[in-house]
Design an enzyme around this catalytic site. Structure first.
Site, PDB file in Angstrom:
ATOM      1  CB  CYS A   1      -0.964  -0.046   1.189  1.00  0.00           C
ATOM      2  SG  CYS A   1      -2.344   1.089   1.025  1.00  0.00           S
TER       3      CYS A   1
ATOM      4  CG  HIS B   1      -3.346  -3.750   3.353  1.00  0.00           C
ATOM      5  ND1 HIS B   1      -2.399  -3.079   4.089  1.00  0.00           N
ATOM      6  CD2 HIS B   1      -3.987  -2.799   2.619  1.00  0.00           C
ATOM      7  CE1 HIS B   1      -2.468  -1.781   3.821  1.00  0.00           C
ATOM      8  NE2 HIS B   1      -3.420  -1.580   2.931  1.00  0.00           N
TER       9      HIS B   1
ATOM     10  CD  GLU C   1      -0.787  -5.558   6.046  1.00  0.00           C
ATOM     11  OE1 GLU C   1      -0.607  -6.233   5.014  1.00  0.00           O
ATOM     12  OE2 GLU C   1      -0.900  -4.310   6.043  1.00  0.00           O
TER      13      GLU C   1
END
Lengths: 227, 80
Positions: free
Chosen positions: A85, A201, A203
């Site tokens: 990002c 993302h 994560e």
């Protein structure tokens, strides 16, 4: 395996990344942007967020911060550097990966789950993954990948496209493009494939009860690839 | 001396903000518009009194930070 996550003023996914890396076995260190030296690392992550308030252009200030010279040297010597990002925006501003990230085509901040398709697995990030389509999360205002026609040709000739936006079946038609990116590109490698920048993302996808498990597959595979 | 730099998106780069501004102006009754492109303006007070040297310094800033040459062009103007 050792990892380092760089925290810039305005980073806000640095701790999420720390949780994810630690969960899957990395010994992670948080590194402040104003430090000169990178700790010994097998992987360096530039996290998501809004470094320097997105002033001037997203990632432009962070790309000139003190620690970035060490990160650039680490990448140029073959070290693994992953930008997620805002981290991807920082990577393009350093020139480690080609192109830029423009404002989303329809001028809206997009925050939703998307499907992505891996383009090639001949790299340390995706090799040995046994599926091609993953569900990750995106949250960005400037994720509209752009490059010149000459750059695009070079990127495609060198197999540098890492991931495309698609639907759950892996179809990469324009209607599955959330932000206007050229050719649905969601992530890019450098020529050597040791630097990866992507808007989604992983994560945020490491817990079945909160989101999904596709990020878990990615991180488990990544640490096994690095070992 | 003060040197200004105007940064604009290159011709081929989509400028969605410019488009929206165009549409809004059109809605307000400004019907004679071909296109609107949005850019950035910087005024840098340089510790240098020689105009050509001062311009060169700001040009270097444009190349290294103020503009991203993949998508943007810059134009240097001497203001004082």
């Amino acid at each position: 395996m050792k990892s380092s996550v760089i925290t810039f003023p305005g980073s806000n996914c640095d701790r999420d990344m720390d949780v994810a890396l630690t969960k899957f076995g990395f010994k992670n260190k948080m590194v402040w942007h104003d430090d000169n030296e990178l700790p010994k690392s097998d992987l360096v992550v530039l996290p998501g967020g809004f470094s320097y308030g997105d002033y001037l252009r997203c990632g432009s200030m962070a790309s000139k911060s003190k620690i970035m010279q060490s990160v650039i040297n680490f990448a140029k010597s073959g070290g693994l550097v992953m930008g997620i990002c805002n981290g991807f925006q920082i990577l393009v501003e350093t020139g480690l990966v080609p192109g830029v990230l423009l404002r989303n085509k329809y001028l809206e901040f997009i925050c939703k789950n998307v499907f992505i398709k891996l383009d090639n697995k001949d790299n340390p990030y995706f090799k040995n993954l046994d599926k091609d389509v993953f569900e990750f999360h995106i949250a960005h205002n400037e994720g509209n990948y752009f490059c010149t026609q000459d750059q695009l040709k070079e990127i495609e000739d060198n197999n540098q496209v890492a991931i495309y936006y698609c639907n759950n079946k892996g179809q990469t038609e324009d209607q599955f493009n959330p932000n206007g990116s050229i050719k649905n590109i969601a992530g890019i490698f450098n020529k050597e494939k040791n630097v990866l920048g992507m808007m989604p993302h992983p994560e945020r996808m490491i817990d079945q009860s909160l989101s999904g498990e596709d990020g878990s597959l990615f991180f488990k595979n990544l640490i096994n690839n690095i070992k | 001396m003060k040197i200004s730099a105007i940064i604009t998106l290159k011709k081929d780069v989509l400028d969605p903000q410019g488009k929206v501004i165009h549409q809004t102006l059109d809605g307000m009754g400004f019907k004679d518009i071909n296109e609107v492109r949005q850019g950035k303006y910087f005024e840098v007070d340089v510790k240098e009194n020689d105009p050509s040297k001062a311009k060169r310094i700001v040009e270097d800033m444009c190349k290294k930070l103020l503009a991203n040459l993949v998508i943007e062009d810059y134009q240097i103007i001497e203001t004082q």
